[in-house]
Design an enzyme around this catalytic site. Structure first.
Site, PDB file in Angstrom:
ATOM      1  CG  ASP A   8      33.652  48.204  16.567  1.00 36.83           C
ATOM      2  OD1 ASP A   8      32.231  48.380  16.300  1.00 36.83           O
ATOM      3  OD2 ASP A   8      34.084  48.023  17.444  1.00 36.83           O
ATOM      4  CG  ASP A  18      29.099  51.410  18.466  1.00 45.01           C
ATOM      5  OD1 ASP A  18      29.868  50.789  19.407  1.00 45.01           O
ATOM      6  OD2 ASP A  18      28.665  52.461  18.662  1.00 45.01           O
ATOM      7  CD  GLU A  50      27.251  47.999  21.867  1.00 44.67           C
ATOM      8  OE1 GLU A  50      27.642  48.009  23.110  1.00 44.67           O
ATOM      9  OE2 GLU A  50      27.066  48.686  21.009  1.00 44.67           O
ATOM     10  CG  HIS A 101      35.418  47.837  24.210  1.00 45.71           C
ATOM     11  ND1 HIS A 101      34.546  46.899  23.523  1.00 45.71           N
ATOM     12  CD2 HIS A 101      34.896  49.172  23.860  1.00 45.71           C
ATOM     13  CE1 HIS A 101      33.699  47.657  22.997  1.00 45.71           C
ATOM     14  NE2 HIS A 101      33.867  49.041  23.006  1.00 45.71           N
ATOM     15  CG  ASP A 102      31.974  49.313  26.134  1.00 46.89           C
ATOM     16  OD1 ASP A 102      32.561  50.139  25.939  1.00 46.89           O
ATOM     17  OD2 ASP A 102      31.037  48.568  25.153  1.00 46.89           O
TER      18      ASP A 102
HETATM   19  C1  GLC Z   1      29.354  51.008  22.199  1.00 43.43           C
HETATM   20  C2  GLC Z   1      30.709  50.857  22.159  1.00 43.43           C
HETATM   21  C3  GLC Z   1      31.129  51.598  23.387  1.00 43.43           C
HETATM   22  C4  GLC Z   1      31.031  53.024  23.009  1.00 43.43           C
HETATM   23  C5  GLC Z   1      29.800  53.284  22.401  1.00 43.43           C
HETATM   24  C6  GLC Z   1      29.402  54.790  21.413  1.00 43.43           C
HETATM   25  O1  GLC Z   1      28.542  50.562  23.387  1.00 43.43           O
HETATM   26  O2  GLC Z   1      31.100  49.539  22.573  1.00 43.43           O
HETATM   27  O3  GLC Z   1      32.665  51.733  23.719  1.00 43.43           O
HETATM   28  O4  GLC Z   1      31.533  54.136  23.884  1.00 43.43           O
HETATM   29  O5  GLC Z   1      28.961  52.249  21.582  1.00 43.43           O
HETATM   30  O6  GLC Z   1      30.114  54.344  20.340  1.00 43.43           O
END
Ligand code: GLC
Ligand code: CA
Length: 548
Positions: free
Chosen positions: A100, A202, A244, A318-319
């Site tokens: 990640d 991320d 992402e 996980h979100d």
């Molecule tokens: C992304 C991650 C999340 C995190 C955010 C800040 O959305 O998936 O879990 O809190 O970025 O890094």
């Protein structure tokens, strides 16, 4: 026109959230040794890639998405030697690790930020984003952090504010600074040299931000920065990269993932998730699942990336809430609906991602009190929304429906204490349904969701039509059924999913009535033919490889 074939097109990715996966030493926190102990399980499932949520050194303000050293491992997760061992032992099972990459921001304990704090003329000052206060002494503008409150935090020593799109312990990096680019590229290359399979990136759509215009996502330099990163790092080898990108439209996804662009393998887009959010209150006042919207969104993405680019396919991470709780049924039809969702996921065009526990149909958790929650987002926004007038009950409903801890309760391995996750006290409570829903039970039940998933993962390797077949929606006006046809040369795959708890009669158009073939997968009695009409069971789903 067809996409050029890549080894990871027929692979399936499994996401591990290390804190909640498997604890090897009884401190209540999942760790690398715990992951290594479950590699045989993952191999049996058949996956070839693991997206590993962050394990780097971190003060854990956001469970590791706040990194203080990109090249060390958090002590609670293990050591760099264990990380290297995980990479090697996974590889022996033909599994590659996606690290990640969290480079929109660092932790406020990262040495770069500690240096930057020392003074405005420190060489690291410009690694971050600083602005003078507004005329009234307050934050430079009204940008709001995703985790509540202003997105600007005051550094009292200098009287300047720094930008943080997430918590104030996650200062945003300044990607306009070439030194930031160089440092991150060098760090990525050192990880690639360790033998990883690539990166999950991320909030990558935020790195090109134009702060003074308040353009945070999709800034004008975004794609240039990604291309440059590609050239400097993973573009030199056969790696998998997934960005992402909450802001991505299908057109953006083509920019990121069309091969000749030399950017990324694919992106995560969130249209199907956001379609259930309230326009004003977002996920805290979600709308109920509505198949029509969902179908329209999936259809749009399947169609837009038909000939160029590549989709990532996921129902959860996980979100997000648990897939079966969001899109299926947690009660009577949990098994049927979880299998149906699995079939739908693996029979679309793109690379599927399974979130840990999805393969056994884990469900959302409903803690009774806010104190039982651990997620910084839920905790902060609970305070903020209540201060803004939302009731406790309504916010708890929002957290129960969409809060991030739904996905973060410990993986349920068996029916013993703490679901076999830890011999100690877990950092977040186990979902009480573990006595019924757990891996051991699933392994011993030939008809389980787990074996259904295993079969789906294998089918993608056996039938190129699942991977490369064109997508064409069928019964698009139907309010409960989501069905499609995949076509690759003379192979055709028919997929029919009842996304409802209703028994229903599906009238088959004349041209399809004689369709028959080999049932590749189903969650009720296998079917091998259509007819004038078919009776679908609650959440019934099947895929038929059509014969001629
Ligand atoms: C992304 C991650 C999340 C995190 C955010 C800040 O959305 O998936 O879990 O809190 O970025 O890094
Ligand atoms: Ca541990």
């Amino acid at each position: 026109m067809a996409v050029e074939k890549k080894w990871w097109h027929n692979a399936v990715v499994y996401q591990i959230y290390p804190r909640s996966f498997m604890d090897s030493n009884g401190d209540g926190i999942g760790d690398l040794a715990g992951i290594i102990s479950k590699l045989d399980y993952l191999q049996q499932l058949g996956i070839n890639l693991i997206w590993l949520s962050p394990v780097y050194r971190s003060p854990m303000d956001d469970n590791g998405y706040d990194i203080s050293d990109y090249e060390d491992i958090a002590a609670e997760f293990g050591t760099m030697a264990e990380m290297e061992s995980l990479i090697q032992q996974a590889k022996q099972r033909d599994i590659h690790i996606l690290m990640d990459l969290v480079v929109n921001h660092t932790s406020d304990e990262h040495p770069w930020f500690l240096e930057a704090l020392k003074s405005p003329d420190n060489p690291y000052r410009d690694f971050y984003i600083w602005r003078k206060p507004a005329a009234d002494g307050g934050p430079p503008n009204d940008f709001h952090s995703y985790f509540g409150g202003s997105g600007w935090a005051l550094d009292e020593a200098s009287g300047e504010y720094y930008l943080h799109q997430f918590s104030k312990r996650q200062p945003d990096l300044n990607w306009d600074n070439p030194r930031v680019q160089e440092e991150v590229h060098a760090m990525m290359n050192r990880w690639l040299a360790k033998g990883i399979g690539g990166f999950r990136m991320d909030v990558i759509d935020l790195i090109g931000k134009e702060v003074d215009k308040q353009i945070m996502a999709n800034g004008k330099n975004l794609h240039a920065l990604i291309r440059q990163m590609n050239r400097a790092t993973f573009g030199k080898g056969d790696y998998v990269t997934v960005g992402e990108a909450w802001s991505a439209s299908p057109q953006d996804a083509l920019l990121y993932s069309a091969e000749e662009r030399e950017e990324l393998s694919m992106v995560f887009q969130f249209d199907h998730i956001k379609s259930f959010w309230d326009e004003r209150e977002g996920k805290w006042r979600g709308r109920p699942f509505e198949l029509g919207r969902f179908k329209a969104v999936i259809d749009k993405w399947q169609t837009a990336l038909a000939d160029k680019g590549w989709n990532s396919l996921f129902w959860s991470n996980h979100d997000l809430p648990r897939a079966v709780s969001k899109f299926g049924d947690e009660g009577e039809y949990r098994e049927a609906s979880a299998k149906m969702l699995g079939t739908a996921l693996h029979c679309l065009k793109g690379t599927p991602y399974i979130y840990q526990g999805e393969e056994i149909g884990m469900t959302n958790v409903r803690f009774a009190t806010i104190e039982e929650y651990r997620d910084i987002e839920s905790l902060n926004l609970y305070q903020e929304r209540l201060a803004g007038g939302m009731s406790h009950e309504e916010m708890m409903r929002g957290i129960h429906a969409n809060g991030r801890d739904n996905a973060r309760t410990p993986m349920q391995w068996d029916s013993g204490p703490n679901a076999g996750f830890t011999t100690g006290t877990p950092w977040i409570a186990v979902n009480p349904d573990y006595r019924e829903i757990n891996v051991a039970a699933a392994l011993s039940e030939p008809d389980s969701i787990l074996w259904h998933y295993q079969k789906l993962v294998a089918l993608r390797k056996q039938h190129p039509v699942l991977v490369y077949g064109d997508f064409q929606q069928l019964f698009s006006e139907h309010r409960q059924v989501f069905a499609w046809l995949r076509t690759l040369e003379d192979e055709r795959l028919l997929v029919i999913n009842n996304f409802s708890a209703d028994r229903l009669t599906l009238e088959i158009p004349e041209a399809m009535q004689a369709w028959h073939g080999e049932c590749l997968i189903s969650n009720y009695a296998p079917r091998d033919q259509l007819a004038v009409s078919i009776e679908l069971q609650p959440y019934e789903s099947f895929a038929l490889l059509l014969g001629r």
